[in-house]
Write a protein that holds these residues in place. Structure first.
Motif, PDB file in Angstrom:
ATOM      1  N   LEU A  65     -10.921  18.664 -28.685  1.00 41.97           N
ATOM      2  CA  LEU A  65     -12.328  18.935 -28.406  1.00 41.97           C
ATOM      3  C   LEU A  65     -13.205  18.002 -29.250  1.00 41.97           C
ATOM      4  N   GLY A  66     -14.192  17.387 -28.612  1.00 44.10           N
ATOM      5  CA  GLY A  66     -15.094  16.493 -29.339  1.00 44.10           C
ATOM      6  C   GLY A  66     -14.605  15.064 -29.424  1.00 44.10           C
ATOM      7  N   SER A  67     -13.384  14.827 -28.936  1.00 42.39           N
ATOM      8  CA  SER A  67     -12.841  13.460 -28.993  1.00 42.39           C
ATOM      9  C   SER A  67     -13.424  12.608 -27.885  1.00 42.39           C
ATOM     10  N   VAL A  68     -13.424  11.312 -28.117  1.00 39.42           N
ATOM     11  CA  VAL A  68     -13.750  10.382 -27.054  1.00 39.42           C
ATOM     12  C   VAL A  68     -12.704   9.275 -27.070  1.00 39.42           C
ATOM     13  N   PHE A  69     -12.193   8.951 -25.898  1.00 37.08           N
ATOM     14  CA  PHE A  69     -11.219   7.863 -25.760  1.00 37.08           C
ATOM     15  C   PHE A  69     -11.803   6.811 -24.826  1.00 37.08           C
ATOM     16  N   HIS A  70     -11.639   5.544 -25.229  1.00 35.61           N
ATOM     17  CA  HIS A  70     -12.043   4.455 -24.337  1.00 35.61           C
ATOM     18  C   HIS A  70     -10.789   3.994 -23.615  1.00 35.61           C
ATOM     19  N   VAL A  71     -10.846   3.987 -22.293  1.00 29.00           N
ATOM     20  CA  VAL A  71      -9.633   3.948 -21.487  1.00 29.00           C
ATOM     21  C   VAL A  71      -9.645   2.784 -20.497  1.00 29.00           C
ATOM     22  N   LEU A  72      -8.464   2.173 -20.323  1.00 28.25           N
ATOM     23  CA  LEU A  72      -8.262   1.182 -19.273  1.00 28.25           C
ATOM     24  C   LEU A  72      -7.047   1.591 -18.468  1.00 28.25           C
ATOM     25  N   PRO A  73      -6.950   1.155 -17.207  1.00 27.80           N
ATOM     26  CA  PRO A  73      -5.778   1.529 -16.423  1.00 27.80           C
ATOM     27  C   PRO A  73      -4.521   0.819 -16.913  1.00 27.80           C
ATOM     28  N   GLU A  74      -3.408   1.509 -16.742  1.00 24.30           N
ATOM     29  CA  GLU A  74      -2.111   0.926 -17.075  1.00 24.30           C
ATOM     30  C   GLU A  74      -1.917  -0.364 -16.275  1.00 24.30           C
ATOM     31  N   GLY A  75      -1.375  -1.359 -16.934  1.00 27.25           N
ATOM     32  CA  GLY A  75      -1.029  -2.603 -16.234  1.00 27.25           C
ATOM     33  C   GLY A  75      -2.196  -3.547 -16.021  1.00 27.25           C
ATOM     34  N   ILE A  76      -3.312  -3.309 -16.708  1.00 31.13           N
ATOM     35  CA  ILE A  76      -4.483  -4.153 -16.429  1.00 31.13           C
ATOM     36  C   ILE A  76      -4.278  -5.571 -16.940  1.00 31.13           C
ATOM     37  N   ASN A  77      -3.514  -5.727 -18.009  1.00 30.23           N
ATOM     38  CA  ASN A  77      -3.334  -7.073 -18.551  1.00 30.23           C
ATOM     39  C   ASN A  77      -2.363  -7.914 -17.733  1.00 30.23           C
ATOM     40  N   GLU A  78      -1.668  -7.258 -16.789  1.00 33.21           N
ATOM     41  CA  GLU A  78      -0.761  -8.021 -15.929  1.00 33.21           C
ATOM     42  C   GLU A  78      -1.453  -8.484 -14.654  1.00 33.21           C
ATOM     43  N   THR A  79      -2.713  -8.129 -14.479  1.00 36.76           N
ATOM     44  CA  THR A  79      -3.414  -8.550 -13.269  1.00 36.76           C
ATOM     45  C   THR A  79      -3.834 -10.006 -13.393  1.00 36.76           C
ATOM     46  N   GLU A  80      -4.284 -10.553 -12.268  1.00 38.90           N
ATOM     47  CA  GLU A  80      -4.610 -11.972 -12.252  1.00 38.90           C
ATOM     48  C   GLU A  80      -5.829 -12.262 -13.117  1.00 38.90           C
ATOM     49  N   GLY A 101       0.795  -1.223   0.000  1.00 41.28           N
ATOM     50  CA  GLY A 101       0.000   0.000   0.000  1.00 41.28           C
ATOM     51  C   GLY A 101       0.822   1.265   0.000  1.00 41.28           C
ATOM     52  N   LYS A 102       2.122   1.144  -0.227  1.00 42.78           N
ATOM     53  CA  LYS A 102       2.955   2.357  -0.208  1.00 42.78           C
ATOM     54  C   LYS A 102       3.756   2.453  -1.501  1.00 42.78           C
ATOM     55  N   GLY A 103       4.179   3.678  -1.816  1.00 38.34           N
ATOM     56  CA  GLY A 103       5.070   3.898  -2.947  1.00 38.34           C
ATOM     57  C   GLY A 103       4.375   3.716  -4.277  1.00 38.34           C
ATOM     58  N   GLY A 104       5.201   3.534  -5.301  1.00 42.25           N
ATOM     59  CA  GLY A 104       4.665   3.361  -6.642  1.00 42.25           C
ATOM     60  C   GLY A 104       4.276   4.681  -7.267  1.00 42.25           C
ATOM     61  N   ARG A 105       3.882   4.604  -8.556  1.00 44.26           N
ATOM     62  CA  ARG A 105       3.461   5.825  -9.229  1.00 44.26           C
ATOM     63  C   ARG A 105       2.039   5.661  -9.736  1.00 44.26           C
ATOM     64  N   LYS A 106       1.469   6.818 -10.078  1.00 46.52           N
ATOM     65  CA  LYS A 106       0.078   6.822 -10.517  1.00 46.52           C
ATOM     66  C   LYS A 106      -0.084   6.045 -11.819  1.00 46.52           C
ATOM     67  N   ARG A 107      -1.248   5.398 -11.955  1.00 43.29           N
ATOM     68  CA  ARG A 107      -1.504   4.644 -13.193  1.00 43.29           C
ATOM     69  C   ARG A 107      -1.854   5.595 -14.324  1.00 43.29           C
ATOM     70  N   LYS A 108      -1.255   5.328 -15.486  1.00 42.35           N
ATOM     71  CA  LYS A 108      -1.588   6.102 -16.671  1.00 42.35           C
ATOM     72  C   LYS A 108      -2.930   5.638 -17.221  1.00 42.35           C
ATOM     73  N   LEU A 109      -3.565   6.541 -17.950  1.00 42.62           N
ATOM     74  CA  LEU A 109      -4.763   6.167 -18.693  1.00 42.62           C
ATOM     75  C   LEU A 109      -4.317   5.611 -20.042  1.00 42.62           C
ATOM     76  N   MET A 110      -4.748   4.399 -20.364  1.00 41.48           N
ATOM     77  CA  MET A 110      -4.288   3.748 -21.590  1.00 41.48           C
ATOM     78  C   MET A 110      -5.455   3.535 -22.549  1.00 41.48           C
ATOM     79  N   ARG A 111      -5.138   3.621 -23.855  1.00 39.08           N
ATOM     80  CA  ARG A 111      -6.175   3.375 -24.861  1.00 39.08           C
ATOM     81  C   ARG A 111      -6.608   1.912 -24.813  1.00 39.08           C
ATOM     82  N   ASP A 112      -7.896   1.708 -24.950  1.00 41.07           N
ATOM     83  CA  ASP A 112      -8.444   0.372 -25.123  1.00 41.07           C
ATOM     84  C   ASP A 112      -8.679   0.216 -26.622  1.00 41.07           C
ATOM     85  N   PRO A 113      -8.229  -0.808 -27.305  1.00 43.29           N
ATOM     86  CA  PRO A 113      -7.555  -1.993 -26.783  1.00 43.29           C
ATOM     87  C   PRO A 113      -6.033  -1.943 -26.904  1.00 43.29           C
ATOM     88  N   GLU A 114      -5.445  -0.860 -27.507  1.00 41.13           N
ATOM     89  CA  GLU A 114      -4.017  -0.940 -27.809  1.00 41.13           C
ATOM     90  C   GLU A 114      -3.135  -0.924 -26.572  1.00 41.13           C
TER      91      GLU A 114
END
Lengths: 259, 366, 598
Positions: free
Chosen positions: B236-251, B212-225
């Motif tokens: 202006l007018g853009s929409v991005f579909h976003v997933l947190p950084e490192g989501i594919n490394e989770t269990e 629960g300590k240290g580390g850096r903030k998660r970046k916002l990453m494009r889904d699916p790339e």
């Protein structure tokens, strides 16, 4: 094929043959007709001719300087791509006001569209008409499908059949749309549609999406008539009408006394 | 008291006809009700009298059976002969996979030939004189009923049920409880307890965090790339579909995506009506949970001009300029906002997790 | 040429049943039959079964459509298990379908795509399976409507009504489980919503969800679990209940529509051997054949086009299969304010009512109806002759009102498709349907009841005055009449063979000593319900009325029969033998109980 042969004298057959002929002719024409190699650089003459066209067809809503009025938005900075999309798909000039401009009969020819685009592009920097190498649909179909499902399917449906938005607006069908127009729509975000700029979907990504959509247009229906690719609603409707209708018809025949 | 006492008087066979409360003086010796006239005469079919018609029916039935056989052969031929990628253009249906259609049509005809033939046979050649079968009252006669009761009581007597209440009660208790172990095993082992799993997302943890300590903030990453997004990318007018950084490394990446999926747009700052919303975004770029607060569909239909966000499942509509409050449809709660900022390299990062649970309502969210 | 054999009474026909001597076991068939019978003793039962009589009517085949669809489902479903991999395990697609090459997906989805493209004839089996599932539930529901509107649920068939309802409910769940198995984008979205439904359950919601999914959604457990439920648990229960359903049909013998020769004590129709073996057996092949043709020509559930399930993706027009549409529609209509926080907990009635409570509530009401109606009428007799729906106006109207409510919810589930196809605003459609859900059922109730009553009046008119012949007769004094042809006894019987229930009279609320009788309130309720059911009613024509209609000068009788509050009927002059003057009103025998009776 026995199914076809049995119906060759059916009254509908001639209609179908005619339709088929028309479709083939149209398709061949589109395939073989001479095309602009690339959106050629606009000349001063183009801009001048475009301004005249603008004043005649567009100024009543967009204002004489294209700064926008209550009836239409400003066109400064929308770029040539927006004009090519709106005019090239017949959405503009708007024939009748409504909740949203719809695909319509194209009223300006390619030259006029180009001149108009050149004029609007001269008003301020904006996206240009894309080069054909990114709109020809020679992309990765599978990658395009994935991008489509993330970014597009929620509005346009999984097969680009279109979908409903709020208060009468809708995401139009994407079937049989020129790659250039699909590209321009993503780039400029017409009307309700958000913008997918090149940092969001790179030109190659966009071409992948186009490849996917063209594949949907061209691939054979693997399982028979696709019922408009609308999902379970049309399937349920078919089951409740033709499906159960045939079965009940058989039951009525079965229960009726023979002559 | 029997229910029959309250029965309205019925104009059954024996009672006199009641033409609206005595307005009719007698029935003139006529019966109260019409008599069942019995079965109508049998009407002969063509085939019953005309041998030629019967023979015609025979040929038709045989013809249908032959059709069935031919279709069966057709199925086998199609199965082996047609390439699985070849197509055929059919009227109405369009360009279709040839093997599939051939198999479906031949199978259908093969079955229909049998069915239509058999029914036609039954209709035209088998006797169509109606037959009468008698019904019998379903209830058993009194003797049988008494017999059943006797068997029960005698059995009970012989087992000494009345005299040994202890056995009856303990048996009742044992039977009442025997399902408990099975139920316990099932309920206990099907799944873990939810704990606070529904209330947390991947955004509330940091990359490289330990204890629960240290580390850096998660970046916002494009889904699916899975590529990071710069603030300047979001025009202006853009929409991005976003997933947190490192989501594919989770269990369980899917389980995380269900909760952590985010939609990112840029609004004109002047249009944003909520100060909190402005503060949690940056230059009009705001990020909201993409999971509908109704039943959890991804709410991705962003209307660039009205700034409405529509859910395609049940049409809940959220207003992105007003803290994603619900303006139409069955959802109640606004979509939770994700507080974002820009890191030193110019990429968008999440400052903290969502301030409230995302997605559908649940009992404990309170 | 069609000819007739003489009319026979129902009783006379029964003699024929015993005339055919049992066939002498000849040759190989006899030998086998004898071998089996000596070891099982089934000849007697077999003979009984083969002589069993089934009445002929197309509406009796609706249940058979369902039965045969079930057989088709079991058959094709077994085929599908040979290739389907019920696993959420991750894989990367490497089959022959180009647009999915290299896409990450679950093994369940990959194997379903394989069935569709790489297993020869796999797609035809898959599509037969899915079309049969849709038609299965269509047929069950139509069968249920038939049973309801003809009163076939009355004693002794209440148990079978409840078994049928249970079967329908299980079929819905079974269908939803099957729809979810391929793990495509559409069905995954459906499962996601289903998890949302579970979460809305007060107190236990999140625990139930974590149990069902083996943890957070989606996890890896749900596909294999649903598979077991779909191919083992539910089919076993459905087949078991279905067997009980059929056995009870055999025990009760089939109901029949009213008609000449049909009584409560017989069943008139065709014997199992040979007619129904051929007809019902043939019908199985017809149902299977039509389903196969449809499956060959019309795509259903193109999972390859939906793509694999990804929690971040969704498609416009995300709907469940039609049979779950009503619950999905209810969710679209229920307003958000039904969710609130109370006592530090979240009460999500906007979801709970539509997704969790609706189905059990609807099925409980349907299940209770036979008992409610029996309590109100106090009728304890067996009923084997069906009601024509018009002859039970209140029941028919209630049924139609319920169907209209269902239909509103059902159409609400397609509000987005309606919006794009009809170019309407989805918000307007939703609001109109919200309103319709409230006002349409009472309106439909009223209209249906009126229609039933007028149809009954028309029946009476037909019986009393005969069929219009179109022949105009001019009398000597210049008046015009249309000659009417009286109905023959057989046609007439169909129109007069019904009983019209009368409303209960309220018994004295207290006995002679002024003490309130036990159960008086219950009795009052029953009387009031009985009034609601039967105050408006039309009685069958009696012979006396018919005779009166045929004889000039006896119109008092008719007039008396036509008490309609303060609207006395006028009667035209009739030619003797049944003719009616042009331009005069018809004589209806219309009985409506005076409201002051209550």
């Amino acid at each position: 094929m026995s199914f076809l042969a049995a119906r060759r004298r059916h009254p509908a057959a001639i209609v179908l043959v005619l339709l088929l002929g028309l479709v083939v002719t149209g398709g061949l024409y589109t395939a073989l007709a001479p095309k602009d190699a690339k959106a050629a650089t606009a000349t001063a003459d183009d801009v001048k001719a475009g301004k005249d066209l603008f004043l005649a067809n567009c100024a009543s809503c967009h204002g004489t300087n294209a700064n926008g009025t209550a009836a239409g938005p400003s066109l400064v900075g929308v770029g040539a791509a927006a004009v090519d999309f709106q005019v090239g798909t017949g959405r503009m000039p708007l024939t009748q006001p409504g909740v949203q401009a719809q695909r319509n009969k194209v009223t300006m020819d390619a030259t006029e569209t180009k001149q108009l685009a050149a004029y609007v592009a001269s008003l301020g920097p904006g996206p240009a008409v894309p080069a054909t190498e990114y709109t020809n649909g020679n992309g990765n179909i599978a990658k395009g499908g994935e991008l489509f499902r993330v970014n597009c399917a929620m509005c346009h449906n999984f097969a680009g059949s279109g979908g409903a938005l709020t208060r009468g607006k809708f995401a139009p069908s994407l079937r049989n749309i020129e790659g250039k127009h699909i590209y321009e729509a993503m780039l400029t975000g017409p009307q309700s549609m958000p913008v997918f700029n090149d940092t969001n979907l790179s030109p190659q990504d966009k071409n992948d999406v186009i490849a996917y959509l063209h594949n949907v247009d061209n691939e054979a229906n693997a399982g028979g008539h696709n019922l408009g690719n609308l999902g379970p609603v049309s399937e349920g409707m078919f089951a409740w009408t033709i499906g159960i209708g045939l079965l009940i018809g058989a039951a009525v025949w079965l229960g009726r006394k023979a002559a | 008291m029997s229910e029959h006492d309250n029965l309205p008087e019925r104009s059954s066979g024996s009672s006199p006809v009641d033409l609206s409360k005595g307005h009719v003086e007698g029935t003139g010796g006529l019966p109260a009700r019409f008599e069942n006239p019995g079965l109508p005469a049998h009407v002969h079919r063509h085939g019953d009298d005309d041998d030629a018609a019967a023979r015609r029916s025979e040929r038709q039935v045989a013809g249908l059976f032959v059709l069935s056989m031919l279709a069966t052969v057709g199925f086998a031929v199609a199965y082996f002969a047609i390439d699985k990628n070849s197509t055929v253009t059919l009227p109405l249906v369009g360009v279709t996979n040839a093997l599939h259609v051939a198999l479906g049509v031949t199978l259908g005809l093969s079955l229909l030939g049998i069915g239509l033939g058999a029914v036609h046979w039954a209709k035209t050649l088998m006797s169509d004189e109606e037959i009468v079968e008698e019904r019998h009252v379903l209830r058993s006669d009194d003797g049988a009923r008494q017999g059943a009761i006797d068997v029960l009581t005698e059995g009970g007597e012989s087992a000494q049920i009345r005299r040994r209440p202890l056995i009856v009660y303990t048996l009742g208790g044992a039977l009442g409880l025997f399902a408990v172990p099975l139920g316990l095993q099932l309920v206990g082992s099907l799944g873990p307890l939810p704990k606070n799993d529904l209330s947390t997302t991947l955004w509330s943890t940091r990359i490289g965090q330990r204890d629960g300590k240290g580390g850096r903030k998660r970046k916002l990453m494009r889904d699916p790339e899975g590529t990071a997004i710069r603030l300047t990318d979001v025009t202006l007018g853009s929409v991005f579909h976003v997933l947190p950084e490192g989501i594919n490394e989770t269990e369980h990446p899917l389980n995380e995506k269900v909760k952590a999926s985010v939609i990112l747009v840029r609004l004109e700052e002047s249009k944003i009506r909520s100060q909190r919303q402005r503060d949690w975004g940056i230059d009009g770029v705001v990020a909201y949970s993409k999971i509908c607060t109704h039943v959890g569909c991804p709410v991705g239909l962003y209307e660039q001009q009205t700034h409405h966000l529509l859910c395609p499942c049940h049409q809940s509509t959220f207003d992105m300029t007003d803290d994603c409050k619900v303006i139409f449809g069955p959802a109640k709660r606004p979509l939770p906002q994700l507080k974002i900022s820009v890191d030193t390299e110019g990429y968008l990062v999440a400052d903290q997790g969502f301030a409230e649970p995302v997605g559908p309502s649940f009992w404990e969210r309170g | 040429m069609s000819t007739e054999t003489p009319a026979r009474s129902a009783d006379a026909l029964r003699k024929d049943d015993d005339t055919s001597a049992p066939a002498k076991g000849a040759g190989a068939v006899g030998a086998v039959a004898s071998w089996v019978d000596e070891r099982t003793g089934t000849a007697k039962g077999f003979r009984y079964l083969m002589r069993k009589v089934f009445p002929d009517h197309w509406s009796f085949m609706l249940g058979e459509i369902a039965m045969y669809s079930l057989v088709i489902l079991l058959l094709t479903g077994t085929f599908l298990t040979f290739w389907f991999v019920p696993s959420a395990g991750h894989t990367v697609y490497d089959g022959s379908y180009e647009p999915l090459k290299g896409i990450a997906m679950s093994e369940a989805y990959a194997s379903t795509v394989d069935i569709s493209f790489d297993v020869r004839g796999g797609l035809i089996i898959r599509q037969i399976h899915h079309w049969a599932a849709l038609l299965f539930i269509v047929a069950i529901m139509l069968h249920m409507f038939r049973v309801f509107f003809t009163g076939a649920f009355r004693k002794p068939r209440e148990i079978n009504w409840i078994i049928g309802l249970t079967l329908l409910m299980l079929a819905l769940v079974e269908g939803f489980a099957g729809y979810s198995l391929p793990d495509d984008l559409l069905s995954g979205t459906g499962l996601r919503a289903a998890e949302g439904f579970m979460l809305s359950i007060p107190v236990l919601g999140s625990y139930i969800s974590y149990m069902v999914f083996g943890g957070g959604f989606p996890g890896e457990a749900i596909i294999p679990r649903l598979f077991t439920v779909h191919v083992l648990l539910l089919p076993a229960i459905i087949v078991g209940l279905f067997t009980a359903h059929i056995i009870l049909v055999m025990v009760h013998k089939h109901t029949q529509y009213p008609g000449p020769g049909r009584t409560e004590k017989n069943v008139v129709g065709f014997p199992m051997m040979p007619v129904y073996i051929a007809k019902a057996g043939g019908f199985f092949f017809i149902v299977f054949g039509i389903t196969a043709l449809i499956a060959g020509l019309v795509t259903i559930n193109p999972i390859w086009a939906y793509g694999p399930y990804e929690p971040t993706q969704v498609t416009a027009g995300s709907q469940p299969d039609w049979y779950m549409g009503f619950a999905d529609g209810a969710l679209r209509l229920l307003p958000g304010f039904l969710e609130f926080d109370l006592l530090g907990r979240t009460w999500s009635f906007n979801i709970f009512l539509g997704a969790i409570a609706l189905i059990p509530v609807l099925f409980t009401i349907a299940g209770a109806y036979p008992f409610l109606e029996a309590w109100i009428t106090g009728d304890k007799r067996e009923h084997h002759i069906l009601d024509r729906p018009r002859n039970a106006p209140t029941r028919t109207a209630l049924g139609m009102a319920a169907i209209s409510f269902y239909a509103v919810l059902f159409f609400a589930a397609g509000n987005d498709i309606m919006a794009i196809k009809l170019h309407l605003s989805i918000n307007d459609i939703t609001n109109i349907l919200r309103l319709s859900a409230v006002i349409l059922p009472p309106l439909v109730f009223w209209v249906t009841k009126r229609i039933c009553l007028s149809l009954q009046r028309r029946d009476r008119d037909l019986v009393l005055h005969g069929r219009e012949t179109g022949r105009i007769v001019r009398t000597a004094d210049g008046r015009f009449f249309e000659a009417h042809e009286p109905l023959d006894a057989h046609t007439r019987w169909r129109l007069v063979a019904f009983e019209s229930n009368r409303p209960l009279e309220l018994p004295e609320g207290s006995d002679s000593n002024g003490v309130r009788r036990m159960g008086a309130a219950k009795q009052r309720l029953r009387t009031r319900l009985s009034g609601f059911w039967f105050n408006d009613r039309i009685e069958a024509v009696t012979p006396a009325e018919l005779a009166a209609a045929h004889h000039r000068g006896e119109y008092e009788a008719l007039e008396a029969a036509a008490v309609e509050d303060s609207h006395p009927q006028e009667f035209g002059g009739h030619l003797h033998g049944g003719a009616e003057e042009i331009g005069t009103s018809h004589a209806y025998g219309h009985l409506e109980e005076e409201k002051s009776d209550r």
